[in-house]
Design an enzyme around this catalytic site. Structure first.
Site, PDB file in Angstrom:
ATOM      1  N   ASP A  58      -7.298  17.745 -15.305  1.00 13.56           N
ATOM      2  CA  ASP A  58      -7.406  16.260 -15.704  1.00 13.56           C
ATOM      3  C   ASP A  58      -7.105  16.105 -17.109  1.00 13.56           C
ATOM      4  OD1 ASP A  58      -8.445  13.825 -16.406  1.00 13.56           O
ATOM      5  OD2 ASP A  58     -10.342  14.115 -15.284  1.00 13.56           O
ATOM      6  N   LYS A 105      -8.318   4.830 -19.623  1.00 14.88           N
ATOM      7  CA  LYS A 105      -8.349   5.414 -20.989  1.00 14.88           C
ATOM      8  C   LYS A 105      -7.157   5.421 -21.828  1.00 14.88           C
ATOM      9  CE  LYS A 105     -12.055   6.208 -18.674  1.00 14.88           C
ATOM     10  NZ  LYS A 105     -12.721   7.438 -18.035  1.00 14.88           N
ATOM     11  N   ARG A 110       0.764  -1.293  -0.025  1.00 13.44           N
ATOM     12  CA  ARG A 110      -0.063  -0.005   0.101  1.00 13.44           C
ATOM     13  C   ARG A 110       0.929   1.247  -0.177  1.00 13.44           C
ATOM     14  NH1 ARG A 110      -1.705   2.365   4.137  1.00 13.44           N
ATOM     15  NH2 ARG A 110      -1.796   0.571   5.600  1.00 13.44           N
ATOM     16  N   TYR A 128     -15.826  15.619 -15.806  1.00  8.93           N
ATOM     17  CA  TYR A 128     -16.267  14.027 -15.818  1.00  8.93           C
ATOM     18  C   TYR A 128     -17.179  14.158 -14.558  1.00  8.93           C
ATOM     19  CZ  TYR A 128     -15.788   9.114 -15.279  1.00  8.93           C
ATOM     20  OH  TYR A 128     -16.043   7.586 -14.912  1.00  8.93           O
TER      21      TYR A 128
HETATM   22  C1  LIG Z   1     -13.086   7.855 -16.886  1.00 11.20           C
HETATM   23  C2  LIG Z   1     -12.587   9.227 -16.335  1.00 11.20           C
HETATM   24  C3  LIG Z   1     -12.554   9.599 -14.958  1.00 11.20           C
HETATM   25  C4  LIG Z   1     -12.621   8.333 -13.913  1.00 11.20           C
HETATM   26  O1  LIG Z   1     -11.520   7.363 -14.137  1.00 11.20           O
HETATM   27  P1  LIG Z   1     -12.110   5.901 -13.647  1.00 11.20           P
HETATM   28  O2  LIG Z   1     -10.866   5.183 -13.968  1.00 11.20           O
HETATM   29  O3  LIG Z   1     -13.475   5.449 -14.424  1.00 11.20           O
HETATM   30  O4  LIG Z   1     -12.308   5.842 -12.261  1.00 11.20           O
HETATM   31  C5  LIG Z   1     -11.924  10.778 -14.596  1.00 11.20           C
HETATM   32  N1  LIG Z   1     -11.781  11.841 -15.488  1.00 11.20           N
HETATM   33  C6  LIG Z   1     -12.021  11.658 -17.017  1.00 11.20           C
HETATM   34  C7  LIG Z   1     -12.022  12.578 -17.839  1.00 11.20           C
HETATM   35  C8  LIG Z   1     -12.594  10.248 -17.385  1.00 11.20           C
HETATM   36  O5  LIG Z   1     -12.866  10.089 -18.412  1.00 11.20           O
END
Ligand SMILES: *Cc1c(COP(=O)(O)O)cnc(C)c1O
Length: 392
Positions: free
Chosen positions: A182, A207, A57, A110
């Site tokens: 982000d 992603k 962790r 998001y």
């Molecule tokens: C999918 C996504 C998230 C969240 O990520 P997870 O891996 O699904 O928890 C945050 N920001 C954006 C822009 C995303 O597309």
């Protein structure tokens, strides 16, 4: 490998490998804990006098290899991996937002990143203002004496609105705020917010960075040691760490990031041109198209136009359903940034439980379609859309 002298694709492939036996790939250290050589060794590790691993962790060699690699690609001081993208988002909030703090953020951010603030952080007195950050004036007006963070997502979906990161950094630092970006939609291949003045960048590595739709994962990269230390401490205490096997898969996906992004982008440009000229399409949002309203700023801060497209069908809800039911190559699924093309119609799928008014408030019109372009043969993708659009 930290050398900034190597090109991006070389750095994707030749990551620092902790393995002593010379393995070509970073091994999976599938262990929860690490044995000390003797009591003095354990004491030195705990006191931070010697580098080493204690407990997964807190840190793990496979995970650390990935953290170092993404931090290097984003040109930051250090990376903190998390079990999901939302783990990265909430860790950043927990680190920098205290009792009574205020955050200014992108309105089309998001969904869960906004939901967790509005539905949960309110319990701790955290306030928020969501504005269209593509207009810098909106940010200036939203800042209050208790504002601590400017949190932006660019491009944001489905509007594809683009926020000027450099201008945000200037405003944030004038007011003593931390700027968090982000960067999920671009990946460090297309955009590097820390180089434009951001303090912290985060990713859903689910992603583009992993790119193979087989795991969820997150990453936070800080520009400065002070913020990095604070974020790591919070992540370790909250326990939203990544698993070594997850890290191994992301390291594997990461190697092909640049060629995947290039190919998907090449496909996306051709698909966007096809859709723009199609009689059943009301509008299309894709950077680089003449009709795209944010081309100037996109060119300034992005090294490409990416592979996310949103478009509006003239035929509304029914047309959306018919498109979904007639595509054969694209998968009907949420998420994005993978090798496979994904298509989604929010009004009949993810947002179908909401009223039309509530949907439209968050920019979800009846004929809106989100399309994440993969790396298939583009002729097949265009033919897939051409055929399915006949039913719309
Ligand atoms: C999918 C996504 C998230 C969240 O990520 P997870 O891996 O699904 O928890 C945050 N920001 C954006 C822009 C995303 O597309």
């Amino acid at each position: 490998m930290e050398s900034k002298n190597f090109g991006f694709s070389t750095r994707l492939i030749h990551t620092e490998n902790p393995d002593a036996l010379g393995s070509a790939t970073v091994p999976i250290y599938q262990t929860s804990t690490f044995a000390f050589k003797d009591s003095d060794h354990g004491a030195r590790l705990f006191a931070g006098e010697e580098k080493g691993f204690i407990y997964t962790r807190i840190g793990n060699p496979t995970i650390e290899a990935l953290e170092k690699s993404v931090a290097d690609l984003e040109n930051g001081f250090g990376g903190v991996a998390t079990g999901s993208g939302m783990g990265a988002v909430t860790t950043v909030y927990m680190t920098f937002l205290g009792q009574g703090a205020h955050v200014v953020s992108t309105d089309a951010v998001y969904g869960p990143a906004r939901g967790v603030i509005e539905n949960h952080f309110t319990r701790f007195g955290v306030e928020s203002t969501y504005v269209n950050t593509a207009d810098i004036e909106n940010i200036k007006k939203a800042i209050r004496p208790n504002t601590k963070m400017l949190y932006i997502e660019t491009p944001s979906n489905p509007t594809m609105a683009i926020t000027d990161i450099e201008a945000c950094a200037k405003i944030a630092h004038q007011h003593g705020l931390i700027l968090v970006v982000d960067n999920t939609f671009c990946s460090p291949y297309l955009q590097r917010p820390l180089e434009l003045g951001a303090d912290v960048v985060l990713h859903s590595m689910t992603k583009f960075i992993n790119g193979h739709a087989d795991i969820v994962a997150g990453m936070i990269v800080a520009k400065e040691k002070k913020n990095y230390d604070a974020i790591r401490n919070m992540m370790v205490n909250m326990g939203c760490n990544m698993d070594p096997h997850q890290a191994y898969l992301v390291l594997r996906g990461l190697k092909t990031l640049s060629i995947r992004v290039e190919r998907a982008q090449e496909n996306a440009k051709k698909i966007a041109e096809f859709l723009e000229n199609h009689p059943k399409i009301e509008w299309i949002m894709y950077p680089g198209l003449k009709s795209f309203p944010y081309n100037e700023i996109a060119k300034k801060q992005m090294k490409g136009t990416g592979s996310m497209i949103s478009f509006e069908l003239k035929g509304g809800i029914e047309a959306g359903k018919n498109l979904m039911n007639n595509v054969k190559v694209a998968l009907l699924a949420v998420s994005l940034g993978g090798v496979e093309t994904l298509i989604q119609h929010p009004a009949s799928m993810t947002h179908s439980k909401l009223s039309k008014e509530a949907r439209e408030k968050s920019g979800i019109t009846d004929g809106l379609v989100r399309y994440s372009v993969g790396i298939e043969n583009v002729e097949d993708l265009i033919e897939d859309l051409r055929h399915a659009l006949e039913f719309c």
